[in-house]
Design an enzyme around this catalytic site. Structure first.
Site, PDB file in Angstrom:
ATOM      1  N   GLU A 238       3.309  -7.832  11.939  1.00  0.00           N
ATOM      2  CA  GLU A 238       2.925  -7.453  10.344  1.00  0.00           C
ATOM      3  C   GLU A 238       4.152  -7.250   9.522  1.00  0.00           C
ATOM      4  O   GLU A 238       4.206  -7.770   8.635  1.00  0.00           O
ATOM      5  CB  GLU A 238       2.074  -6.312  10.484  1.00  0.00           C
ATOM      6  CG  GLU A 238       1.474  -6.154   9.321  1.00  0.00           C
ATOM      7  CD  GLU A 238       0.629  -4.742   9.216  1.00  0.00           C
ATOM      8  OE1 GLU A 238       0.547  -3.774  10.315  1.00  0.00           O
ATOM      9  OE2 GLU A 238      -0.056  -4.327   8.279  1.00  0.00           O
TER      10      GLU A 238
ATOM     11  N   ASP B 277       0.760  -1.304   0.076  1.00  0.00           N
ATOM     12  CA  ASP B 277       0.015   0.104  -0.049  1.00  0.00           C
ATOM     13  C   ASP B 277       0.758   1.401  -0.177  1.00  0.00           C
ATOM     14  O   ASP B 277       0.350   2.188  -0.549  1.00  0.00           O
ATOM     15  CB  ASP B 277      -0.996  -0.063   1.284  1.00  0.00           C
ATOM     16  CG  ASP B 277      -1.976  -1.109   1.224  1.00  0.00           C
ATOM     17  OD1 ASP B 277      -1.686  -2.195   0.639  1.00  0.00           O
ATOM     18  OD2 ASP B 277      -2.764  -1.328   2.074  1.00  0.00           O
TER      19      ASP B 277
HETATM   20  C1  GLC Z   1      -2.217  -3.502   4.854  1.00  0.00           C
HETATM   21  C2  GLC Z   1      -1.214  -4.237   4.025  1.00  0.00           C
HETATM   22  C3  GLC Z   1      -2.252  -5.151   2.836  1.00  0.00           C
HETATM   23  C4  GLC Z   1      -2.936  -6.090   3.736  1.00  0.00           C
HETATM   24  C5  GLC Z   1      -3.863  -5.532   4.612  1.00  0.00           C
HETATM   25  C6  GLC Z   1      -4.405  -6.323   5.766  1.00  0.00           C
HETATM   26  O1  GLC Z   1      -2.912  -2.628   4.323  1.00  0.00           O
HETATM   27  O2  GLC Z   1      -0.532  -3.407   3.022  1.00  0.00           O
HETATM   28  O3  GLC Z   1      -1.312  -5.764   2.214  1.00  0.00           O
HETATM   29  O4  GLC Z   1      -3.833  -6.916   2.915  1.00  0.00           O
HETATM   30  O5  GLC Z   1      -2.671  -4.670   5.409  1.00  0.00           O
HETATM   31  O6  GLC Z   1      -3.563  -7.108   6.393  1.00  0.00           O
END
Ligand code: GLC
Length: 460
Positions: A426, A194
């Site tokens: 994460e 993102d």
């Molecule tokens: C963040 C990440 C994306 C993921 C989401 C949920 O937005 O960039 O890739 O799917 O989190 O984990």
């Protein structure tokens, strides 16, 4: 506050959670810890990526999660995928978020997306109006590697296969305006990466004076340090795009005419190619004709290599359709053609060289999300440097596929050690010299880190 901390040594660590969480011992317990995360994050039929930060079902997360679940509860894995496909639109699009339940603790929620008015959105669940990288083909194929003699699994493949093909057909029919086999994404949230520097120029072209200030509505900054998250100025631009799509009623033709963000992303297309390849294999398993998918795939591989490959620097770059040019920034997305099997042995050799020059940190091999020698590299900022487990898991498979066994072994070993020493975060600070207690970033108790830890230890 959710946190995981290492106590004593690599083999004993404690998760500090809202609920009491057991203390765990050695590697066998990290597996147990991973299993527990997937069960605790399960909300009945589907699994959230992480408590607090991501309270709904996310598309590509759900694929990795299903793979993890398949090691200890195949029915939960099937349900995970079924729940994802409940949100599929009638035009085939698989949304990036399914809002199966109400939760005010996330922005932007269903009201902001306003997809109900679109002629293609499902009655239920409410969904976002964009998609995410297509992972379910290769996830099912990986499950098939262990379950192809299981009659219930075969029935499940027969149930999902047509929907999966429909989701790929959606991409080729609606996101490939020049019929060249490369599909575009229209929002940075579609990329999965993102906050990558790849999106900066397209986002900067949006006039923020025409965008709403949504800083007070953001929920992510309540649980994660702002230094690790996107800026408020960028959030305005993200919501500007959502508002634009809503005003187009999610009609891709209108969006294509008006959207300042139209990018052919290497990661997204490489995963499409890898999933096409998987669908061709799955078709053999269930007696389907895959000639349409073979045609798509040949074209995609050809154009990825002509349009995104740069022979001089030996790397793959995204292509910006509005600017009609490559985006010459080296990020981990550029390695994904290895995972897809889309490059030649010579290209693979050059990619491996890049890994050891621009992306490597000392003797340690784990791929950061952005090359260390890029000006935009930032070791703690979301997708601008930190290590992500899913990226390194795909890189591991790609290196193995091209015969780089030692490099693949190192990526796996370093991924496992990072989780065992730091926790199921994460993302992670890529600098090995940083104190382990400070390397875990973003959300914790993160489902895909747990799921892929299981796959790394139980399968690869
Ligand atoms: C963040 C990440 C994306 C993921 C989401 C949920 O937005 O960039 O890739 O799917 O989190 O984990």
């Amino acid at each position: 506050m959710i946190a995981a901390c290492l106590s004593c040594n690599h083999f004993t660590y404690t998760f500090i959670m809202e609920k009491a969480v057991p203390t765990m011992t050695p590697v066998a317990d990290a597996k147990e810890g991973a299993r527990k995360i997937l069960l605790d994050n399960n909300r009945g039929g589907y699994t959230i990526p992480s408590p607090k930060l991501y309270p709904f079902q996310w598309n590509w997360d759900s694929g990795f999660i299903a793979l993890g679940l398949s090691y200890f509860d195949k029915y939960k894995a099937f349900d995970e995928i079924r729940s994802m496909f409940k949100g599929q639109w009638s035009n085939g699009m698989l949304p990036h978020i399914n809002f199966h339940h109400v939760d005010e603790n996330y922005y932007p929620g269903p009201d902001v997306w306003g997809t109900k008015e679109s002629p293609w959105s499902p009655q239920a669940p409410a969904t976002s109006g964009i998609t995410q990288p297509p992972v379910f083909g290769f996830i099912l194929q990986m499950m098939a590697g262990r379950m192809s003699n299981d009659a219930e699994f075969i029935e499940f493949v027969k149930e999902i296969y047509p929907r999966l093909v429909h989701s790929h057909r959606y991409l080729y029919q609606n996101r490939d305006p020049f019929n060249e086999g490369l599909v575009y994404i229209n929002h940075n949230w579609e990329s999965g990466t993102d906050n990558s520097p790849l999106w900066d120029e397209a986002l900067d072209s949006i006039d923020v004076t025409r965008a709403r200030d949504v800083s007070a509505l953001r929920r992510d900054l309540k649980s994660v340090d702002a230094g690790q998250r996107p800026t408020n100025e960028n959030y305005k631009r993200y919501i500007y795009l959502v508002d634009l799509f809503k005003s187009c009623n999610y009609d891709d033709k209108k969006i294509f005419e008006r959207c300042p963000f139209l990018i052919q992303d290497v990661l997204f297309n490489a995963l499409l190619i890898r999933s096409n390849e998987a669908l061709i294999q799955l078709a053999l398993l269930i007696g389907e004709d895959a000639s349409e998918i073979e045609e798509w795939n040949q074209k995609s591989i050809h154009t990825l290599n002509t349009k995104c490959w740069d022979e001089e620097s030996g790397f793959y770059y995204d292509f910006d359709l509005n600017g009609n040019k490559k985006i010459p920034i080296k990020v981990s997305n550029g390695f994904m053609p290895l995972f897809a099997g889309a490059c030649t042995a010579q290209q693979a050799e050059k990619l491996k060289d890049q890994l050891f020059t621009s992306f490597k940190n000392g003797n340690y091999l784990l791929c950061p999300s952005c090359a260390i020698d890029e000006p935009s590299f930032n070791p703690v900022k979301y997708w601008r440097g930190p290590v992500w487990i899913n990226v390194n898991w795909m890189l591991y498979h790609g290196l193995k596929r091209y015969g780089f066994a030692e490099e693949a072994r190192l990526v796996k070993q370093n991924s496992l050690e990072l989780i065992e020493q730091t926790g199921f975060y994460e993302y992670f600070d890529p600098r090995p010299e940083i104190d382990q207690d400070h390397r875990g970033l973003g959300g914790n108790y993160f489902s895909w880190s747990a799921a892929l830890y299981l796959d790394f230890t139980l399968n690869s």
